[in-house]
Design an enzyme around this catalytic site. Structure first.
Site, PDB file in Angstrom:
ATOM      1  N   LEU A 192       0.823  -1.203   0.000  1.00  0.00           N
ATOM      2  CA  LEU A 192       0.000   0.000   0.000  1.00  0.00           C
ATOM      3  C   LEU A 192       0.865   1.263   0.000  1.00  0.00           C
ATOM      4  O   LEU A 192       0.671   2.167  -0.804  1.00  0.00           O
ATOM      5  CB  LEU A 192      -0.931  -0.005   1.219  1.00  0.00           C
ATOM      6  CG  LEU A 192      -1.812   1.229   1.431  1.00  0.00           C
ATOM      7  CD1 LEU A 192      -2.781   1.400   0.273  1.00  0.00           C
ATOM      8  CD2 LEU A 192      -2.581   1.113   2.746  1.00  0.00           C
ATOM      9  N   THR A 193       1.845   1.329   0.884  1.00  0.00           N
ATOM     10  CA  THR A 193       2.613   2.550   1.110  1.00  0.00           C
ATOM     11  C   THR A 193       3.471   2.917  -0.095  1.00  0.00           C
ATOM     12  O   THR A 193       4.104   2.067  -0.721  1.00  0.00           O
ATOM     13  CB  THR A 193       3.510   2.385   2.341  1.00  0.00           C
ATOM     14  OG1 THR A 193       2.710   1.975   3.440  1.00  0.00           O
ATOM     15  CG2 THR A 193       4.199   3.685   2.696  1.00  0.00           C
TER      16      THR A 193
ATOM     17  N   SER B  52       7.042  -4.910   4.119  1.00  0.00           N
ATOM     18  CA  SER B  52       7.516  -6.047   4.900  1.00  0.00           C
ATOM     19  C   SER B  52       7.359  -7.325   4.097  1.00  0.00           C
ATOM     20  O   SER B  52       6.336  -7.538   3.454  1.00  0.00           O
ATOM     21  CB  SER B  52       6.738  -6.146   6.214  1.00  0.00           C
ATOM     22  OG  SER B  52       7.040  -5.062   7.049  1.00  0.00           O
TER      23      SER B  52
ATOM     24  N   PHE C 172       3.243   1.791  12.500  1.00  0.00           N
ATOM     25  CA  PHE C 172       2.536   1.104  11.420  1.00  0.00           C
ATOM     26  C   PHE C 172       1.199   0.517  11.868  1.00  0.00           C
ATOM     27  O   PHE C 172       0.849   0.532  13.022  1.00  0.00           O
ATOM     28  CB  PHE C 172       3.402   0.082  10.710  1.00  0.00           C
ATOM     29  CG  PHE C 172       3.935  -1.097  11.480  1.00  0.00           C
ATOM     30  CD1 PHE C 172       5.008  -1.789  10.973  1.00  0.00           C
ATOM     31  CD2 PHE C 172       3.375  -1.539  12.672  1.00  0.00           C
ATOM     32  CE1 PHE C 172       5.523  -2.897  11.636  1.00  0.00           C
ATOM     33  CE2 PHE C 172       3.867  -2.642  13.328  1.00  0.00           C
ATOM     34  CZ  PHE C 172       4.953  -3.322  12.813  1.00  0.00           C
ATOM     35  N   GLU C 173       0.464   0.081  10.848  1.00  0.00           N
ATOM     36  CA  GLU C 173      -0.939  -0.310  10.969  1.00  0.00           C
ATOM     37  C   GLU C 173      -1.771   0.812  11.580  1.00  0.00           C
ATOM     38  O   GLU C 173      -2.660   0.599  12.400  1.00  0.00           O
ATOM     39  CB  GLU C 173      -1.110  -1.600  11.779  1.00  0.00           C
ATOM     40  CG  GLU C 173      -2.450  -2.251  11.508  1.00  0.00           C
ATOM     41  CD  GLU C 173      -2.673  -3.534  12.271  1.00  0.00           C
ATOM     42  OE1 GLU C 173      -3.765  -3.690  12.831  1.00  0.00           O
ATOM     43  OE2 GLU C 173      -1.750  -4.353  12.309  1.00  0.00           O
TER      44      GLU C 173
END
Length: 614
Positions: free
Chosen positions: A188-189, A223, A432-433
Site C-alpha cells: 500500500l505505502t 515487509s 505502522f498499521e
C-alpha cells in the site's frame, strides 16, 4: 508490515464532505428542511460511549470462550512453537545479521504458524482469532521481528484473499501461502502515500481486450518485500461513473512475482525489527490476469480497510507478549539486585513502576481477548475497539519496556540484557498499521460523528426533543456496571460509570459548541480519544477480572487488586483529559499553532542561543 499504515482516509470516510457530519445545534431546525435520515444504532460499547450510554453486551460477561477441542488444538501448536522459539530461532543473531534465515522460516511454517486462520480445506490450521491471538502473543514475547514476518504474511499479506477472494483465488493461493511454501506481502505505502491510502499514485489500466490489467507501481517499506511471492497491491484505476464520466479509484490486485516486471530493492536498514525484511518493491508494466482482481474495480479502499481492521488484533497480541517478557525480566532484576543495603524491590518507586507495568499489561491482555473473542462470535462493529487496542497496547508496551530498562539501571542499556533490542523493536508498532496519532483522531471523530447524528435527530424532534436534549446533558451515571461486576470491584465500577457519564456530557457539549468545526479541533478530539481509550480499558479490565475471579483460586484477590488499581489510576487520566477537552482552549491552541508555524516558516527553531544574547 511497515505498509500497515491505516489511512487518514479512514478518518475522512467517517467525516468527509461538507454534509457528512451534521451536528446538533441549539436552534430548532427549519420546517422546510426534509426530515433527516434516522441515525443507525450500534451495539459497540465504544460507539455508545460517545453518547454517554453504557451498553455492556459486548463487554460483559467476558466473551472469551474456547471449547476443550480448541484449547487442545491450540496447545498442540503452542508447545512446539515455544520450543522452536527457544531452541531453534536465534533472535539475537537475527537482529545482528538483520535477517531471519529462510531455513528458520520454513521450520516455523511446519508448525502451522503461517496459516493459523486458514481453514483446513486450504491446508491451514483452522484456528479462530482467539487462538491466533495467543499464538501471536507467544511469538511477540520471543521475537518481534519474526512476529512482523508472520503478521505481514497472514494478517495482511494474503488476508484479502481469505476475506474477499473468489473460491478460485482461494484454491489457487491459500494452500501454498498457509504452509509457507510461498510468502505474501501487502503493498500500500508509497513515497507520497502513508496514512492517506486514497492518495496512492500507482496506476492500473485494463487492456483493450479486457483479458488483463497493466500495473505500474512503486511501493516502499514493504515487509516481506524482498522474498514474497504473492503481493496484494493497491493502485488507482480509471472507473466509469454512472453519469458517463471517468474517475480514478483505488483497486486491489493479487500479483505474483512470476508475472514478470516485479523487482525489489535491498533490505532497508532499520532501527528495530531487523530480523524482518523491509524493501522497496517496484511493479513495471506488470500484466495481471483479470482473474486476479481482488474484490471489485474501484473498491480497493474498502478492501484495504477490511484487511487492516480484521488483522489489527495481531499487534495487540504481540504487544502483550512483549510486555510479559519485560515484566518477567524486571522481576528477576528487582528481586536479586541490592542497593543501599536492601534489594531494590523494597523501594517504593520501584514498586510503583512494577505495579504500573503489571496493571497496564493486565488491561492490555483484557482488551486483546475481548476484541478477538467478539470477532469470533460474529460482532461486526469493532473498528473503534480495534483502533483503541492498537494504540493502547503499543503505548503500554513501549512504556513498560522503558521502565524495565530503567529498573535494570546501566545493565538495561547493555546489549546482553536484551531489553535494548526489544525497545528498538517496539518503536515501530506506534507507527505502522495506523500511526497512533491518526488512530486517536479516527477514534475521536468516528465516535463524535455517531453521537452528532443522534443529537441532530433528537434536536429535530421539536420542543420535546429540545427538552430531552437539554436534560440529557445533565443525566447522571447509569449504574450499568454495578450489577455485572465482582462485588470487590464495585467501587471501580462506580468510577467507570461516572467516567462514562462525564464522557457523554463532554462530547455533547463539544458538539453543541463547535458543531461541524469539531473536525478541525484536534486538540480536543485527541483528548476525547485518550479518555475513550482508558474507559474501554477500564471496562475490559473489570469484565475480565469478574470472570477470572470465579476460577482463579488463591490468585483471585491479587487480580482484583490489579484491576482496582488500574481503574483508579485510569479514572484520574479520564477526568483530566476531559477537563482539558472542555476548557476554553482557543488561546492555547493559537499559541501552539503560532510556535509551530513560526519554526516551520523559519526552517528551524528560531530561538537564539543564550551566549549570543547575554
Amino acid at each position: 508490515m511497515l505498509s500497515r499504515l491505516a489511512p487518514s482516509a479512514a478518518v475522512r470516510s467517517a467525516v468527509s464532505g461538507s454534509n457528512a457530519v451534521r451536528f446538533a445545534s441549539a436552534a430548532a431546525p427549519k420546517k422546510e428542511k426534509a426530515a433527516a435520515k434516522a441515525p443507525q444504532d450500534s451495539e459497540s460499547f465504544c460507539m455508545n460511549l460517545f453518547r454517554g450510554k453504557a451498553i455492556v453486551d459486548q463487554v460483559f460477561p467476558y466473551p472469551l470462550n474456547l471449547d476443550d477441542e480448541r484449547k487442545e488444538t491450540l496447545q498442540m501448536i503452542l508447545d512446539p512453537t515455544t520450543k522452536f522459539l527457544s531452541e531453534v530461532n536465534d533472535v539475537v543473531k537475527n537482529d545482528e545479521n538483520a535477517e531471519t534465515p529462510m531455513a528458520t522460516l520454513k521450520q516455523f511454517a511446519e508448525l502451522g504458524a503461517f496459516g493459523a486462520l486458514v481453514p483446513p480445506e486450504y491446508e491451514g490450521a483452522g484456528m479462530n482469532n482467539t487462538q491466533m491471538a495467543r499464538l501471536a502473543e507467544i511469538v511477540g514475547s520471543h521475537d518481534l521481528g519474526l512476529g512482523v514476518i508472520m503478521g505481514a504474511h497472514q494478517s495482511i499479506g494474503y488476508k484479502g484473499i481469505l476475506l474477499v477472494g473468489t473460491e478460485e483465488q482461494k484454491n489457487k493461493y491459500l494452500p501454498d501461502l498457509a504452509t509457507g511454501r510461498k510468502f505474501a506481502a501487502f503493498c500500500l505505502t508509497e513515497p507520497t502515500t502513508g496514512s492517506d491510502a486514497n492518495s496512492v499514485r500507482s496506476t492500473a489500466r485494463k487492456s483493450e481486450d479486457g483479458s488483463h490489467y497493466i500495473l505500474n507501481a512503486n511501493k516502499i517499506f514493504i515487509s516481506n518485500g524482498g522474498f514474497a511471492d504473492v503481493f496484494t497491491v493497491f493502485a488507482q484505476m480509471p472507473i466509469k461513473q454512472a453519469d458517463g464520466t471517468t474517475k480514478n479509484k483505488v483497486t486491489a490486485f493479487i500479483v505474483e512475482r512470476g508475472f514478470g516486471g516485479v523487482t525489489n530493492g535491498p533490505p532497508e536498514k532499520k532501527m528495530g525489527i531487523k530480523g524482518s525484511n523491509t524493501a522497496v518493491v517496484d511493479f513495471e508494466n506488470v500484466k495481471i490476469p483479470k482473474e486476479n482482481l481482488l474484490g471489485a474495480e474501484g473498491e480497493g479502499f474498502k478492501v484495504a480497510m477490511n484487511i487492516l481492521n480484521n488483522g489489527r488484533f495481531g499487534i495487540p497480541a504481540a504487544m502483550v507478549g512483549a510486555q510479559k517478557h519485560c515484566i518477567k525480566k524486571t522481576i528477576e532484576q528487582v528481586t536479586t539486585r541490592e542497593q543501599f543495603g536492601s534489594k531494590i524491590e523494597e523501594y517504593g518507586d520501584v514498586q510503583e513502576k512494577l505495579t504500573n507495568m503489571i496493571a497496564k499489561q493486565y488491561a492490555c491482555e483484557s482488551i486483546l481477548y475481548i476484541l478477538a473473542s467478539n470477532m469470533d462470535r460474529g460482532v461486526q462493529d469493532y473498528q473503534v475497539e480495534a483502533a483503541i487496542a492498537k494504540v493502547f497496547t503499543s503505548e503500554c508496551a513501549w512504556t513498560t519496556c522503558d521502565d524495565a530498562i530503567q529498573l535494570h539501571g546501566g545493565m538495561g542499556f547493555m546489549k546482553e540484557t536484551g531489553l535494548e533490542r526489544v525497545l528498538r523493536d517496539l518503536r515501530i508498532f506506534r507507527i505502522f498499521e495506523g500511526a497512533n496519532d491518526i488512530m486517536r483522531i479516527f477514534v475521536g471523530l468516528t465516535g463524535i460523528q455517531h453521537a452528532g447524528k443522534h443529537l441532530q435527530a433528537q434536536a429535530s424532534g421539536g420542543i420535546g426533543g429540545m427538552i430531552g436534549l437539554a436534560l440529557g446533558r445533565f443525566s447522571g451515571p447509569s449504574g450499568a456496571f454495578d450489577s455485572v461486576v465482582d462485588p470487590a470491584l464495585k467501587t471501580s465500577a462506580a468510577s467507570l460509570d461516572n467516567c462514562v457519564s462525564l464522557f457523554g456530557r463532554t462530547v455533547q457539549d463539544l458538539i453543541v459548541k463547535h458543531k461541524k468545526g469539531i473536525i478541525h479541533r484536534q486538540f480536543e478530539v485527541t483528548r476525547v480519544a485518550e479518555a475513550a481509550i482508558d474507559i474501554y480499558a477500564m471496562a475490559a479490565t473489570l469484565s475480565r477480572c469478574t470472570e477470572t475471579a470465579k476460577t482463579a483460586g488463591t490468585v483471585a484477590d491479587y487480580e482484583r487488586k490489579v484491576a482496582n488499581y488500574f481503574c483508579e489510576t485510569a479514572a484520574v487520566r479520564v477526568v483530566n483529559h476531559l477537563k482539558e477537552a472542555s476548557a476554553s482552549n482557543d488561546t492555547l491552541v493559537s499559541t501552539i499553532k503560532d510556535i509551530a508555524k513560526t519554526a516551520c516558516n523559519n526552517g528551524a527553531n528560531p530561538i537564539a542561543h543564550p551566549i549570543d544574547i547575554v
